[in-house]
Design a protein around this motif. Structure first.
Motif, PDB file in Angstrom:
ATOM      1  N   LEU A 128       0.819  -1.218   0.000  1.00 14.98           N
ATOM      2  CA  LEU A 128       0.000   0.000   0.000  1.00 14.98           C
ATOM      3  C   LEU A 128       0.853   1.269   0.000  1.00 14.98           C
ATOM      4  O   LEU A 128       0.518   2.260  -0.640  1.00 14.98           O
ATOM      5  CB  LEU A 128      -0.916   0.012   1.224  1.00 14.98           C
ATOM      6  CG  LEU A 128      -2.275  -0.660   1.075  1.00 14.98           C
ATOM      7  CD1 LEU A 128      -3.004  -0.648   2.418  1.00 14.98           C
ATOM      8  CD2 LEU A 128      -3.129   0.043   0.011  1.00 14.98           C
ATOM      9  N   GLY A 162      -1.938   3.454   4.358  1.00 14.65           N
ATOM     10  CA  GLY A 162      -3.339   3.215   4.698  1.00 14.65           C
ATOM     11  C   GLY A 162      -3.427   2.882   6.173  1.00 14.65           C
ATOM     12  O   GLY A 162      -2.426   2.970   6.879  1.00 14.65           O
ATOM     13  N   GLU A 178      -6.844  -1.628   6.705  1.00 17.38           N
ATOM     14  CA  GLU A 178      -6.820  -1.780   5.245  1.00 17.38           C
ATOM     15  C   GLU A 178      -5.771  -2.811   4.824  1.00 17.38           C
ATOM     16  O   GLU A 178      -6.012  -3.628   3.931  1.00 17.38           O
ATOM     17  CB  GLU A 178      -6.488  -0.440   4.572  1.00 17.38           C
ATOM     18  CG  GLU A 178      -7.653   0.512   4.459  1.00 17.38           C
ATOM     19  CD  GLU A 178      -7.235   1.827   3.830  1.00 17.38           C
ATOM     20  OE1 GLU A 178      -7.391   1.974   2.607  1.00 17.38           O
ATOM     21  OE2 GLU A 178      -6.734   2.707   4.567  1.00 17.38           O
ATOM     22  N   SER A 211      -8.295   7.566  -1.320  1.00 17.37           N
ATOM     23  CA  SER A 211      -8.066   6.372  -2.147  1.00 17.37           C
ATOM     24  C   SER A 211      -7.985   5.127  -1.278  1.00 17.37           C
ATOM     25  O   SER A 211      -7.460   5.159  -0.164  1.00 17.37           O
ATOM     26  CB  SER A 211      -6.768   6.529  -2.949  1.00 17.37           C
ATOM     27  OG  SER A 211      -5.648   6.530  -2.086  1.00 17.37           O
ATOM     28  N   THR A 212      -8.524   4.048  -1.798  1.00 17.03           N
ATOM     29  CA  THR A 212      -8.443   2.775  -1.086  1.00 17.03           C
ATOM     30  C   THR A 212      -8.592   1.631  -2.072  1.00 17.03           C
ATOM     31  O   THR A 212      -9.150   1.816  -3.157  1.00 17.03           O
ATOM     32  CB  THR A 212      -9.516   2.704   0.026  1.00 17.03           C
ATOM     33  OG1 THR A 212      -9.319   1.510   0.786  1.00 17.03           O
ATOM     34  CG2 THR A 212     -10.925   2.709  -0.551  1.00 17.03           C
ATOM     35  N   SER A 231     -11.246  -0.335  -4.574  1.00 18.82           N
ATOM     36  CA  SER A 231     -11.653   1.055  -4.482  1.00 18.82           C
ATOM     37  C   SER A 231     -13.140   1.224  -4.180  1.00 18.82           C
ATOM     38  O   SER A 231     -13.522   2.178  -3.514  1.00 18.82           O
ATOM     39  CB  SER A 231     -11.275   1.807  -5.749  1.00 18.82           C
ATOM     40  OG  SER A 231     -12.186   1.531  -6.782  1.00 18.82           O
ATOM     41  N   PRO A 256      -5.742   4.014  -5.358  1.00 17.07           N
ATOM     42  CA  PRO A 256      -4.422   4.469  -4.898  1.00 17.07           C
ATOM     43  C   PRO A 256      -3.369   4.462  -6.013  1.00 17.07           C
ATOM     44  O   PRO A 256      -2.643   5.436  -6.187  1.00 17.07           O
ATOM     45  CB  PRO A 256      -4.049   3.476  -3.804  1.00 17.07           C
ATOM     46  CG  PRO A 256      -5.288   2.748  -3.442  1.00 17.07           C
ATOM     47  CD  PRO A 256      -6.257   2.889  -4.561  1.00 17.07           C
ATOM     48  N   LYS A 315      -3.773   9.262   6.761  1.00 18.84           N
ATOM     49  CA  LYS A 315      -4.476   7.975   6.680  1.00 18.84           C
ATOM     50  C   LYS A 315      -4.326   7.207   7.989  1.00 18.84           C
ATOM     51  O   LYS A 315      -5.297   6.649   8.488  1.00 18.84           O
ATOM     52  CB  LYS A 315      -3.914   7.147   5.518  1.00 18.84           C
ATOM     53  CG  LYS A 315      -4.518   7.495   4.154  1.00 18.84           C
ATOM     54  CD  LYS A 315      -3.814   6.689   3.066  1.00 18.84           C
ATOM     55  CE  LYS A 315      -4.447   6.893   1.704  1.00 18.84           C
ATOM     56  NZ  LYS A 315      -5.687   6.099   1.517  1.00 18.84           N
ATOM     57  N   ARG A 323      -6.438   8.585  10.508  1.00 15.13           N
ATOM     58  CA  ARG A 323      -7.850   8.500  10.119  1.00 15.13           C
ATOM     59  C   ARG A 323      -8.566   9.843  10.333  1.00 15.13           C
ATOM     60  O   ARG A 323      -9.632   9.922  10.925  1.00 15.13           O
ATOM     61  CB  ARG A 323      -8.562   7.379  10.881  1.00 15.13           C
ATOM     62  CG  ARG A 323      -8.163   6.006  10.360  1.00 15.13           C
ATOM     63  CD  ARG A 323      -8.879   4.904  11.085  1.00 15.13           C
ATOM     64  NE  ARG A 323      -8.279   4.664  12.386  1.00 15.13           N
ATOM     65  CZ  ARG A 323      -8.916   4.120  13.413  1.00 15.13           C
ATOM     66  NH1 ARG A 323     -10.175   3.764  13.309  1.00 15.13           N
ATOM     67  NH2 ARG A 323      -8.301   3.927  14.560  1.00 15.13           N
TER      68      ARG A 323
END
Lengths: 437, 518
Positions: B22, B29, B33, B114-115, B118, B124, B343, B346
């Motif tokens: 990641l 992240g 995640e 972004s994750t 998605s 990402p 990230k 959070r």
């Protein structure tokens, strides 16, 4: 025992450079500081070099103008500066009108113009040519990655020079966000300073009374050798091994270097108000800070300032005027400041650009990348005046001015005659010294 | 000897490795995640990153504002007095300046949101590649462009073609208005070809230096004449009258070449394959790849027809990518540092101006790359100046104190004023910044974090996302258990000053050399 970096820093500031021997008593002073502190000098009587880099390729022909040469006006139908507008240096050459603030320096022999400075097989790429100027290596062939000033720092660190500096961090300071390659060296010395205000670590634990504890641990995390970061349980792959320890070590050295030097620098910069008026520009800011550090007896011997924007491919006339005006006003203010503080005898300024520009202007009202161009030297103890002949516009190389003096001859003169180093050792070979300093 | 890029045994893909993936293929992240990605397994995880949906991205406000053409502007101001005209010009400048700040924020927000997978959110890898291309094919808003619209247009081009083949990308590039203006090709004419773009197209964008002659630069410049821009609406325009239709010899091939021929010939060069492969390896894997690795990866890239997707899939599934050599081997770029930290915390972007300002101070002002070769990256992110700013940036994120606020030089301010600013900053931002205790309680994590060590380990996992040495953990634990009198106390979610103490702990983590690497 509660021995924090904070205490060390206070100790450092109060004892000053002359009392530096005391520092060896503290367990928290980085080893590199104590090592060089042994051989500390005051720095107040040694010579200082200030480099001004004009990035992007300064148009030498429109800086020192060969107004008596018809070929100049033929090649520059729109960009050519009229003879009457130039500031006459003799019956052939004149300065760009926006360099007026420097004319007096020239007339008093305190500005040297080294015509047609360059190197064999000129490279027209910004990055390649800049690298050549920074490393002082040949255009063709293998290139040393360390810079010419960085190699001078390395030589200093080995004690090759009698004028040893108080600590490695302050051997060279460059203003700007990035360290110039000219400073790159084996010993990881030299500082890049963008804004001295941010040049400190600010603990955040003070609201709950933990600032000191936090600072102590911050120091341990960032001090070379204080804690081990080694990990055992990561996989390795045949033949390829990790390099993390070196990277972490580099980061730690950089952090410690910055923190100790930053405190000292700020102590000087915040101390007194300066009386010389500087124009309001990025270059002027850099030079003003340098002047303050010199006034405050900061032990740095080499300062580096950068002025960008010289890559004038299009609509050059206005922007080049503005740039030259800035350089002239800022440099003039700096020289006056040094005189006021009675340090002008020990400071020399060298200004260079990675290349000049093509002789013929282009169709966009600009000029493309060229080759040789004038270099400049300023100071009360330099050999002022014009050095070398005017550019020979009949005898070009691929449409560019041919070099008549190798810039490394100027470096050699500066290293030997000003910094008291061995240019042969630093540059890796012998260059005939230019008679400029 | 087995190939260097042979795949990682599938059962070795755990949350730490997913976190590594990641960081490299995106912007880090949360630990959750990473754990979710690990559960998918290596192939599905890499697939989730690479095969992102190709849905169009809605344009940000500001950048979509219709561009007032130079002609229309001149028309509008022509009957105005001198001072009113001046004002109209300043207004336009201010509008553009605000526009580019909004655009920066819009992009940074996409990165933060972004994750993978998605699920409708930004991808990402797509945003990371957009950043890669923005640095590789650097154009800056400053000096020549000074309009938000073409900068957005270019950004969108990089995003849309992020995983495209290199020839396709170059074809887009030689028609990209921002680039053509930035490197002066827009005004290049056959009578006097401007060499700026032609030179950088090879030196920085494709073959690297040493693979062409000065005559090749001239031939490329002639071939590219006519690739221009309609400054009225910033659209690409081929100007026939400016184009040199004559015969050119370029890199050994002779013909009546135009820009597309230059692209074709560039992409036939071995030097281009090697140069780009090295760039990808240094961006995604580690700096200074060994010759054997570069050779093997170049062959792979060539075999894929210079298509990036399958090439990156092989890299991301390789054992080498997760090896000790590649782990913690890359210095986080300021954007990755900032977005990754947000990230892990959070939280949302606290104040857009301060974030973009901080990124500028750390040396990565998006849409304003410093030079035509973009950001040097890697170890070049680190010098004495940048490292301290990074450390102090953490202070800003955690406490709302902007590094820009520390005005000592040239002002009467003293340490006392700085302290006041610090406290004020904290007060004003207290509502918007991070509250660790609330997060732990909301997620029920507070019941699982019993000992001081549990909490410290939890935050190491959230922020560093890799195993750390015993020494490093002990130091962090030492801080967490110090009381104001210098004595020892346990560290608990129930402490009245838990949030402040935790922020102090995380500030230390972010002020460690270890945190600079990913």
């Amino acid at each position: 025992m509660k021995n924090t970096l904070l205490q060390t820093r206070r100790e450092f500031l109060t004892t000053g450079i002359k009392g530096i021997g005391l520092l060896t008593a503290s367990a928290y002073v980085p080893a590199f500081l104590t090592r060089t502190a042994m051989a500390a000098g005051t720095g107040t009587d040694s010579k200082i070099l200030v480099v001004i880099q004009l990035s992007g390729g300064n148009d030498g022909l429109n800086t020192v103008i060969p107004f008596a040469d018809d070929l100049y006006y033929k090649a520059r139908p729109t960009l050519g500066i009229k003879a009457g507008a130039t500031l006459k240096l003799n019956d052939y050459l004149g300065l760009h009108p926006d360099l007026a603030p420097l004319k007096g320096e020239f007339d008093q022999g305190k500005m040297a113009i080294i015509e047609n400075a360059g190197y064999p097989n000129p490279n027209r790429s910004h990055f390649q040519s800049m690298e050549i100027w920074h490393t002082a290596e040949d255009a063709n062939g293998p290139r040393e990655i360390n810079g010419w000033l960085g190699r001078y720092f390395d030589a200093q660190c080995q004690g090759a020079d009698p004028h040893v500096i108080a600590d490695k961090g302050s051997l060279g300071i460059s203003f700007g966000k990035v360290m110039p390659q000219a400073f790159r060296n084996r010993s990881n010395v030299g500082l890049a300073v963008d804004n001295p205000d941010t040049f400190q670590w600010n603990a955040s634990g003070e609201t709950i009374g933990l600032a000191k504890a936090q600072e102590a641990i911050f120091t341990k995390l960032n001090k070379p050798g204080a804690i081990s970061n080694a990990m055992q349980n990561l996989s390795t792959l045949g033949g390829i091994t990790g390099n993390e320890p070196e990277t972490l070590d580099f980061l730690k050295h950089t952090a410690m270097n910055a923190i100790v030097s930053g405190d000292r620098m700020r102590a000087i910069l915040s101390k007194k108000k300066d009386h010389t008026a500087y124009p309001s520009s990025n270059l002027a800011n850099q030079l003003e800070m340098i002047a303050k550090l010199i006034a405050g007896n900061f032990p740095t011997r080499v300062y580096y300032a950068v002025q960008g924007g010289f890559d004038t491919h299009a609509n050059q006339a206005m922007s080049h005027s503005r740039l030259l005006r800035d350089v002239a006003e800022s440099t003039r203010a700096f020289l006056q400041d040094l005189r006021a503080q009675k340090n002008s005898d020990r400071v020399a300024v060298v200004a260079f650009s990675e290349f000049g520009r093509r002789v013929a202007e282009n169709a966009s009202g600009g000029t493309d990348h060229g080759a040789a161009a004038p270099m400049f030297l300023f100071g009360d103890k330099i050999k002022g005046g014009l050095h070398g002949n005017p550019p020979d516009l009949k005898n070009l190389v691929d449409g560019d001015v041919r070099h008549q003096i190798d810039f490394r001859q100027v470096y050699a003169a500066v290293l030997d005659n000003w910094l008291g180093a061995s240019s042969e050792k630093v540059l890796g070979r012998k260059f005939e010294k230019a008679a400029v300093i | 000897m087995p190939p260097l890029l042979s795949p990682l045994p599938k059962n070795e893909f755990d949350a730490y490795k997913a976190a590594h993936l990641l960081w490299r293929a995106g912007f880090g992240g949360t630990w959750d995640e990473a754990a979710t990605l690990a559960k998918l397994g290596l192939d599905a995880a890499v697939d989730a990153l690479i095969n992102f949906p190709k849905t169009p991205v809605p344009a940000p406000e500001g950048a979509t504002l219709p561009v007032e053409s130079e002609k229309a502007f001149q028309e509008r101001v022509k009957n105005l007095g001198e001072s009113e005209r001046q004002k109209a010009q300043e207004d336009r400048q201010a509008r553009e300046r605000n526009g580019i700040t909004d655009l920066k924020y819009w992009w940074l927000k996409r990165m933060l949101d972004s994750t993978a997978p998605s699920g409708g959110k930004p991808a990402p890898l797509q945003e990371k590649l957009t950043l890669f291309w923005h640095s590789h094919f650097a154009s800056s808003y400053a000096d020549k462009i000074e309009r938000t619209y073409p900068m957005w247009q270019q950004n969108e081009m990089f995003r849309e073609h992020a995983l495209d083949s290199f020839p396709e990308m170059l074809k887009q590039l030689i028609r990209n208005p921002a680039m053509l203006v930035w490197l002066d090709n827009a005004q290049s004419r056959r009578e006097h070809p401007n060499e700026n773009f032609a030179r950088e197209l090879m030196e920085l964008f494709s073959t690297g230096v040493g693979h062409y002659s000065e005559n090749d630069v001239k031939a490329a410049a002639r071939s590219l004449t006519g690739n221009s821009v309609d400054r009225d609406d910033w659209s690409y325009r081929f100007r026939k009258d400016a184009h040199d239709f004559g015969q050119k010899t370029y890199l050994g091939q002779t013909g009546n070449w135009d820009g597309d021929d230059v692209v074709r010939i560039i992409c036939e060069q071995d030097a281009t394959v090697t140069f780009m492969t090295k760039k990808f390896l240094e961006f995604f894997v580690y700096e200074n790849p060994e010759p054997a690795l570069l050779e093997e990866a170049s062959a792979l890239y060539r075999a894929q027809g210079l298509a990036l997707g399958p090439f990156l899939a092989t890299l991301f599934k390789s054992e080498l990518f997760y090896s000790q050599r590649a782990t913690s081997a890359i210095v986080k770029s300021p954007v990755v540092l900032a977005i990754g930290a947000l990230k892990s915390m959070r939280v949302d972007i606290p104040q857009k101006d301060v974030l973009t300002n901080a990124l500028r101070l750390m040396g990565q002002d998006v849409f304003f790359p410093p030079e035509v070769n973009g950001w040097p990256g890697g170890m070049a992110w680190i010098n004495s100046n940048m490292l301290l700013i990074r450390y102090n940036f953490a202070n800003y994120l955690l406490h709302g104190v902007s590094p820009d606020e520390f005005k000592v030089f040239n002002q009467k301010t003293t340490a006392g004023t700085m302290r006041r600013q610090f406290v004020q900053g904290q007060r004003s931002l207290n509502e918007t910044v991070w509250s660790p205790r609330k997060q732990l309680k909301d997620s029920g994590m507070n019941r699982k974090l019993i000992t001081s060590g549990d909490i410290v380990d939890y935050y190491i996992k959230q922020f560093l996302q890799r195993p750390v040495s015993r020494d490093l953990r002990d130091q962090l634990l030492g801080f967490a258990e110090t009381d104001a009198a210098g004595g020892h106390k346990s560290y608990s979610v129930e402490d009245t000053n838990f949030d402040e103490r935790t922020k102090g702990l995380v500030h230390l983590i972010m002020s460690s050399p270890d945190y600079q690497l990913c």
